[in-house]
Design a protein around this motif. Sequence first.
Motif, PDB file in Angstrom:
ATOM      1  N   THR A 288      31.540  42.742  34.299  1.00 48.61           N
ATOM      2  CA  THR A 288      31.461  42.352  35.703  1.00 48.61           C
ATOM      3  C   THR A 288      32.548  41.341  36.052  1.00 48.61           C
ATOM      4  N   THR A 292      35.405  41.980  38.899  1.00 45.88           N
ATOM      5  CA  THR A 292      35.719  41.014  39.945  1.00 45.88           C
ATOM      6  C   THR A 292      37.215  40.720  39.975  1.00 45.88           C
ATOM      7  N   ARG A 306      31.032  38.844  46.592  1.00 45.73           N
ATOM      8  CA  ARG A 306      29.755  39.552  46.445  1.00 45.73           C
ATOM      9  C   ARG A 306      29.398  39.737  44.972  1.00 45.73           C
ATOM     10  N   LEU A 307      30.363  40.136  44.157  1.00 47.75           N
ATOM     11  CA  LEU A 307      30.109  40.319  42.733  1.00 47.75           C
ATOM     12  C   LEU A 307      29.828  38.983  42.050  1.00 47.75           C
ATOM     13  N   ALA A 309      28.454  36.381  43.197  1.00 44.20           N
ATOM     14  CA  ALA A 309      27.115  35.885  43.518  1.00 44.20           C
ATOM     15  C   ALA A 309      26.050  36.508  42.622  1.00 44.20           C
ATOM     16  N   ARG A 310      26.363  37.670  42.025  1.00 46.59           N
ATOM     17  CA  ARG A 310      25.381  38.375  41.198  1.00 46.59           C
ATOM     18  C   ARG A 310      25.513  38.049  39.716  1.00 46.59           C
TER      19      ARG A 310
END
Length: 393
Positions: A288, A292, A306-307, A309-310
């Motif tokens: 991930t 990003t 967005r990525l 934040a996860r």
Amino acid sequence: MAAHLGNRLRDVRKRRGLTQLGLARESGVSVSLIRKLEQGERRDARLETVRRLAATLRVPTSSLVVEPADEGAGAAVLDAWAPVRQALADPAGVAAEPDEPPTAQGVAAALDAAMPLFSGDRFEELRAVLPALLRDTDVLARLDPQGHPLRVRLLQLTGWLLTQTRQFDAAESALGAALDGSADRLQGASTVSTMCWLLLRQGRLGEARELAIRWADETEPCLSRATPDELSAWGWLLLRLSAAAVRDNRSDEAEDALRLAHAAAVAMGREFAPDGDFLRAFGPVTVTLKRTENAMVMDRPDVVLRLAARIPKGGMRPTSNNRNRHLLDVANAYTATRQYGPAVETLTAIRAAAPQWLPNQRYARDILGRIVARRRTLTDTMRSLTDTVGLPV
């Protein structure tokens, strides 16, 4: 890049039927910079800028770039690290050999003790201990077969460290020696992963891509029976392939490599570092982080945020350079969306976690430069950060 960049840029632009102004509008690169490049007034540009021009012109970045995009370390860095480079070139010449020859147990313990310095980006301490450690591993490797893998491991780490500090010629020498001494394909794959990163930092996209493809093909495991070592080695080569491909405007190939890396990460099941090696730590979070990074390369700051934040904060070790590199992407995404407060906060957090790492990152200097250029006044924190990264204001 010499005159090649300007000449190629002009030729391809004309074939696409674009004026300089039209290319500027479509790429987001200033018409002034495009004009200076084509007229030879500017002989180079950041790889990120060249990629945006190449993407607009629908050609691989490597068709415009033929020489390194990063000029390497400055004189102060080269002077500070001279003893380490000397120890690589002539291990016996850095200091008198100890009265008693080194032992495998003693050298292994010394290398274990140095590992937190590597993983924590503690460059000043590494400069002090590496010359003697390089000497002792060299002596041991010649006296005892048990010393050979220790020597290879130290060369891998030293090559990674020299890449971090942009001492590219010395890094290439260290990594080449580590690869030549690798006992098997998996050990070699770990070195090749760092070699690919070295090539990426130099802007040698085609070489990085081809190297990653070849080694990924040769190390691809059967996922249902793969060991963590095999999954990590293959997964990292795929991540390097994806990084080279996305920078070379091969977005489909980059996504395919990420998809395969994700499959390896799922098979791994969690973040795992084979043999406790922080350079080989691999799993879903690592993939991930690299996804990003690719989004930022493709000018998608919305996707980056967005990525990010996860991503679970507990999944990233505070001293991981992958984590800090990811946070630079986050800071860049904030800057691109004019959220300067969060961008500065992110840079400040990186400095607190890795104070010796941040000054070596040109990426951080570029991000902060854009923030400074868009602000009428600077806060005390901004001024302090400019001093940290060496940005003149």
